[in-house]
Design a protein around this motif. Structure first.
Motif, PDB file in Angstrom:
ATOM      1  N   MET A 200     -22.405  10.655   6.627  1.00  0.00           N
ATOM      2  CA  MET A 200     -22.176   9.897   5.394  1.00  0.00           C
ATOM      3  C   MET A 200     -21.016  10.567   4.690  1.00  0.00           C
ATOM      4  SD  MET A 200     -26.152   9.554   4.248  1.00  0.00           S
ATOM      5  CE  MET A 200     -25.777   9.102   2.555  1.00  0.00           C
ATOM      6  N   ASN A 201     -20.117   9.762   4.122  1.00  0.00           N
ATOM      7  CA  ASN A 201     -18.867  10.298   3.610  1.00  0.00           C
ATOM      8  C   ASN A 201     -18.571   9.787   2.209  1.00  0.00           C
ATOM      9  OD1 ASN A 201     -17.521  11.403   6.376  1.00  0.00           O
ATOM     10  ND2 ASN A 201     -18.649   9.512   6.743  1.00  0.00           N
ATOM     11  N   LEU A 202     -17.995  10.669   1.403  1.00  0.00           N
ATOM     12  CA  LEU A 202     -17.614  10.336   0.042  1.00  0.00           C
ATOM     13  C   LEU A 202     -16.165  10.743  -0.169  1.00  0.00           C
ATOM     14  CD1 LEU A 202     -18.596   9.432  -2.842  1.00  0.00           C
ATOM     15  CD2 LEU A 202     -19.069  11.852  -3.267  1.00  0.00           C
ATOM     16  N   LEU A 203     -15.334   9.798  -0.605  1.00  0.00           N
ATOM     17  CA  LEU A 203     -13.926  10.063  -0.919  1.00  0.00           C
ATOM     18  C   LEU A 203     -13.703   9.929  -2.417  1.00  0.00           C
ATOM     19  CD1 LEU A 203     -12.158   7.878   1.827  1.00  0.00           C
ATOM     20  CD2 LEU A 203     -12.953  10.249   2.035  1.00  0.00           C
ATOM     21  N   VAL A 204     -12.883  10.814  -2.967  1.00  0.00           N
ATOM     22  CA  VAL A 204     -12.480  10.724  -4.370  1.00  0.00           C
ATOM     23  C   VAL A 204     -10.974  10.933  -4.422  1.00  0.00           C
ATOM     24  CG1 VAL A 204     -12.809  11.572  -6.717  1.00  0.00           C
ATOM     25  CG2 VAL A 204     -14.698  11.724  -5.067  1.00  0.00           C
ATOM     26  N   TYR A 205     -10.249   9.983  -5.021  1.00  0.00           N
ATOM     27  CA  TYR A 205      -8.803  10.134  -5.168  1.00  0.00           C
ATOM     28  C   TYR A 205      -8.326   9.288  -6.340  1.00  0.00           C
ATOM     29  CZ  TYR A 205      -8.764   5.894  -2.158  1.00  0.00           C
ATOM     30  OH  TYR A 205      -8.983   4.655  -1.601  1.00  0.00           O
ATOM     31  N   THR A 206      -7.078   9.434  -6.687  1.00  0.00           N
ATOM     32  CA  THR A 206      -6.523   8.707  -7.834  1.00  0.00           C
ATOM     33  C   THR A 206      -5.367   7.814  -7.403  1.00  0.00           C
ATOM     34  OG1 THR A 206      -4.988  10.494  -8.394  1.00  0.00           O
ATOM     35  CG2 THR A 206      -7.152  10.546  -9.439  1.00  0.00           C
ATOM     36  N   MET A 207      -5.111   6.808  -8.227  1.00  0.00           N
ATOM     37  CA  MET A 207      -3.979   5.917  -8.060  1.00  0.00           C
ATOM     38  C   MET A 207      -3.297   5.772  -9.423  1.00  0.00           C
ATOM     39  SD  MET A 207      -3.848   4.873  -4.855  1.00  0.00           S
ATOM     40  CE  MET A 207      -2.919   3.333  -4.897  1.00  0.00           C
ATOM     41  N   PRO A 208      -2.013   5.383  -9.439  1.00  0.00           N
ATOM     42  CA  PRO A 208      -1.335   5.166 -10.727  1.00  0.00           C
ATOM     43  C   PRO A 208      -2.058   4.122 -11.568  1.00  0.00           C
ATOM     44  CG  PRO A 208       0.254   5.231  -8.931  1.00  0.00           C
ATOM     45  CD  PRO A 208      -1.097   5.197  -8.289  1.00  0.00           C
ATOM     46  N   SER A 209      -1.947   4.243 -12.870  1.00  0.00           N
ATOM     47  CA  SER A 209      -2.666   3.342 -13.776  1.00  0.00           C
ATOM     48  C   SER A 209      -2.209   1.893 -13.649  1.00  0.00           C
ATOM     49  CB  SER A 209      -2.501   3.804 -15.221  1.00  0.00           C
ATOM     50  OG  SER A 209      -1.124   3.813 -15.582  1.00  0.00           O
ATOM     51  N   ASN A 210      -0.967   1.671 -13.191  1.00  0.00           N
ATOM     52  CA  ASN A 210      -0.454   0.299 -13.072  1.00  0.00           C
ATOM     53  C   ASN A 210      -0.712  -0.316 -11.691  1.00  0.00           C
ATOM     54  OD1 ASN A 210       1.317   1.828 -11.609  1.00  0.00           O
ATOM     55  ND2 ASN A 210       3.191   1.067 -12.595  1.00  0.00           N
ATOM     56  N   SER A 211      -1.505   0.347 -10.870  1.00  0.00           N
ATOM     57  CA  SER A 211      -1.875  -0.231  -9.566  1.00  0.00           C
ATOM     58  C   SER A 211      -2.711  -1.492  -9.780  1.00  0.00           C
ATOM     59  CB  SER A 211      -2.679   0.779  -8.754  1.00  0.00           C
ATOM     60  OG  SER A 211      -1.973   1.976  -8.558  1.00  0.00           O
ATOM     61  N   PHE A 212      -2.605  -2.430  -8.858  1.00  0.00           N
ATOM     62  CA  PHE A 212      -3.401  -3.669  -8.883  1.00  0.00           C
ATOM     63  C   PHE A 212      -3.135  -4.498 -10.130  1.00  0.00           C
ATOM     64  CE2 PHE A 212      -6.018  -0.017  -7.401  1.00  0.00           C
ATOM     65  CZ  PHE A 212      -5.843  -0.202  -6.044  1.00  0.00           C
ATOM     66  N   SER A 213      -1.893  -4.600 -10.519  1.00  0.00           N
ATOM     67  CA  SER A 213      -1.557  -5.321 -11.749  1.00  0.00           C
ATOM     68  C   SER A 213      -1.501  -6.835 -11.557  1.00  0.00           C
ATOM     69  CB  SER A 213      -0.220  -4.822 -12.311  1.00  0.00           C
ATOM     70  OG  SER A 213       0.809  -4.967 -11.349  1.00  0.00           O
ATOM     71  N   GLN A 214      -1.405  -7.298 -10.307  1.00  0.00           N
ATOM     72  CA  GLN A 214      -1.299  -8.735 -10.042  1.00  0.00           C
ATOM     73  C   GLN A 214      -2.602  -9.281  -9.466  1.00  0.00           C
ATOM     74  OE1 GLN A 214       1.445 -10.538 -10.851  1.00  0.00           O
ATOM     75  NE2 GLN A 214       2.333  -8.648 -11.681  1.00  0.00           N
ATOM     76  N   ASP A 215      -3.220 -10.224 -10.159  1.00  0.00           N
ATOM     77  CA  ASP A 215      -4.469 -10.809  -9.664  1.00  0.00           C
ATOM     78  C   ASP A 215      -4.285 -11.482  -8.312  1.00  0.00           C
ATOM     79  OD1 ASP A 215      -5.703  -9.961 -11.951  1.00  0.00           O
ATOM     80  OD2 ASP A 215      -5.681 -11.920 -12.952  1.00  0.00           O
ATOM     81  N   SER A 216      -3.119 -12.088  -8.112  1.00  0.00           N
ATOM     82  CA  SER A 216      -2.881 -12.848  -6.887  1.00  0.00           C
ATOM     83  C   SER A 216      -2.822 -11.957  -5.642  1.00  0.00           C
ATOM     84  CB  SER A 216      -1.574 -13.648  -7.009  1.00  0.00           C
ATOM     85  OG  SER A 216      -0.474 -12.777  -7.224  1.00  0.00           O
ATOM     86  N   THR A 217      -2.536 -10.672  -5.823  1.00  0.00           N
ATOM     87  CA  THR A 217      -2.430  -9.759  -4.674  1.00  0.00           C
ATOM     88  C   THR A 217      -3.503  -8.668  -4.717  1.00  0.00           C
ATOM     89  OG1 THR A 217      -0.832  -8.329  -5.846  1.00  0.00           O
ATOM     90  CG2 THR A 217       0.053 -10.144  -4.499  1.00  0.00           C
ATOM     91  N   PHE A 218      -4.520  -8.858  -5.543  1.00  0.00           N
ATOM     92  CA  PHE A 218      -5.506  -7.799  -5.777  1.00  0.00           C
ATOM     93  C   PHE A 218      -6.174  -7.341  -4.485  1.00  0.00           C
ATOM     94  CE2 PHE A 218      -9.780  -6.413  -7.471  1.00  0.00           C
ATOM     95  CZ  PHE A 218      -9.303  -5.264  -8.072  1.00  0.00           C
ATOM     96  N   VAL A 219      -6.686  -8.277  -3.701  1.00  0.00           N
ATOM     97  CA  VAL A 219      -7.402  -7.915  -2.480  1.00  0.00           C
ATOM     98  C   VAL A 219      -6.456  -7.280  -1.461  1.00  0.00           C
ATOM     99  CG1 VAL A 219      -8.724  -8.793  -0.519  1.00  0.00           C
ATOM    100  CG2 VAL A 219      -9.200  -9.648  -2.816  1.00  0.00           C
ATOM    101  N   SER A 220      -5.283  -7.859  -1.274  1.00  0.00           N
ATOM    102  CA  SER A 220      -4.333  -7.292  -0.302  1.00  0.00           C
ATOM    103  C   SER A 220      -3.858  -5.910  -0.748  1.00  0.00           C
ATOM    104  CB  SER A 220      -3.144  -8.232  -0.098  1.00  0.00           C
ATOM    105  OG  SER A 220      -2.446  -8.452  -1.319  1.00  0.00           O
ATOM    106  N   ASP A 221      -3.751  -5.700  -2.079  1.00  0.00           N
ATOM    107  CA  ASP A 221      -3.357  -4.376  -2.579  1.00  0.00           C
ATOM    108  C   ASP A 221      -4.453  -3.338  -2.326  1.00  0.00           C
ATOM    109  OD1 ASP A 221      -0.959  -5.392  -3.450  1.00  0.00           O
ATOM    110  OD2 ASP A 221      -1.551  -5.563  -5.559  1.00  0.00           O
ATOM    111  N   ILE A 222      -5.708  -3.748  -2.444  1.00  0.00           N
ATOM    112  CA  ILE A 222      -6.819  -2.838  -2.147  1.00  0.00           C
ATOM    113  C   ILE A 222      -6.793  -2.445  -0.676  1.00  0.00           C
ATOM    114  CG2 ILE A 222      -9.333  -2.682  -1.942  1.00  0.00           C
ATOM    115  CD1 ILE A 222      -9.510  -4.453  -4.450  1.00  0.00           C
ATOM    116  N   ILE A 223      -6.589  -3.425   0.191  1.00  0.00           N
ATOM    117  CA  ILE A 223      -6.529  -3.141   1.625  1.00  0.00           C
ATOM    118  C   ILE A 223      -5.376  -2.188   1.936  1.00  0.00           C
ATOM    119  CG2 ILE A 223      -6.086  -4.167   3.892  1.00  0.00           C
ATOM    120  CD1 ILE A 223      -7.557  -6.684   2.873  1.00  0.00           C
TER     121      ILE A 223
END
Length: 331
Positions: A200-223
């Motif tokens: 079982m694995n747990l990851l913790v990391y950070t991303m810039p605050s402006n990541s995922f700013s576009q709703d239209s690309t939200f899922v593809s940006d997560i991937i």
């Protein structure tokens, strides 16, 4: 004088009644049951008919984001005639009965503690089914929340002493001592624990605050985010002439839900991971927290590798760890 005595006696009875009620609550037996188990108390005839079908539709439905079908709860059905003694101590109970009134409600700590009891009554099968439809979502959430609180309480029996999350991210988790830090990089930590046939694995990391700013690309940006982290930090088995790393499974898009974690708005993402250039896969759940105070997105992810093993309870434990997040002083 007599009237005053009657009033005083009535008040004394009220106080005594309250005290007895408090005593009853304080001396309830401890609840029992395996994680994510549900006792259903319903007449055998109803269980084998349309009412039982509707119970299974709601409470044994498949969990989203698993490699194969696994139910939300492992159900044990018993008829009302045997609902007594220790059978009343189950942590999660669903009582469905034919009655002279139609009503549905949830009662906390009715027979044991901690416990959640969902009650559905109806004069006809149609009314019982309607009651199940009306209360199912609330009951499932109540059962899960209670299970999660109980799991987090059990974690505290033996806690990890690592300070890496406090030092790197300014957070704390209720993390059992069986978990160990497997990899530590700048703004990235991988923690794991052994289980039967895997980890079982747990990851913790950070991303810039402006990541995922576009709703239209939200899922593809997560991937794209997950695949980038996997390629950089989570290698697969050594294969001559091939590069292997964890990435998001390509055939089915992940499921995304709004949620709240540690008092912050978050996105909950569930799907399947796989290893690039190697036949290995499993479930993951990713929580992306909007951490405005620290001008960042904080990502907490759990994933399981355990071939030929049911993974529901492993994923539940990882979610319970993640949802225990507490914030230290802002950086």
């Amino acid at each position: 004088m007599r009237k005053a005595l009657i009033v005083a006696f009535a008040l004394l009875l009220g106080v005594t009644s309250c005290d007895e009620s408090k005593e009853k609550r304080n001396y309830l037996p401890g609840s029992t049951g395996a994680v994510n188990s549900l006792f259903v108390v319903v007449d055998n005839g109803l269980w084998n008919g349309a009412v039982g079908d509707r119970i299974r539709d709601h409470f044994a439905a498949s969990i989203v984001g698993m490699p194969w079908d696994e139910p939300k709860f492992s159900i044990t059905q018993i008829p009302p005639s045997v609902f007594k003694g220790t059978t009343t101590h189950a942590r999660s109970l669903l009582l469905v009965t034919q009655d002279s009134v139609a009503q549905s409600y949830i009662s906390p700590d009715a027979y044991a503690k901690p416990q959640r009891v969902a009650v559905v009554k109806g004069t006809t099968e149609a009314e019982m089914i309607a009651g199940l439809d009306a209360i199912a979502e609330e009951a499932i959430k109540s059962f899960r929340d209670n299970e999660m609180e109980e799991a987090q309480k059990r974690f505290k029996r033996s806690l990890s002493k690592t300070k890496v999350l406090q030092e790197k991210f300014g957070i704390d988790l209720t993390l059992p001592s069986i978990y160990a830090v497997g990899r530590e990089e700048d703004q990235f930590v991988w923690i794991d624990r052994p289980v039967e046939n895997g980890t079982m694995n747990l990851l913790v990391y950070t991303m810039p605050s402006n990541s995922f700013s576009q709703d239209s690309t939200f899922v593809s940006d997560i991937i794209a985010m997950r695949d980038s982290i996997g390629k950089q930090f989570i290698p697969g088995p050594d294969m001559p002439g091939k590069v292997t790393y964890m990435k998001t499974e390509q055939i089915f898009a992940p499921s995304v839900f709004p949620t709240e974690v540690g008092g912050k708005k978050a996105a909950e993402v569930r799907g399947i991971w796989e290893i690039h250039n190697y036949p290995m896969a499993g479930p993951y759940v990713t929580f992306i927290l909007n951490d405005k105070e620290n001008d960042r997105k904080l990502v907490l992810e759990g994933f399981v590798f355990a071939p030929q093993t049911e993974k529901r309870d492993y994923m539940f434990e990882l979610e319970a760890v993640i949802r225990s997040v507490r914030w230290l002083d802002s950086k």
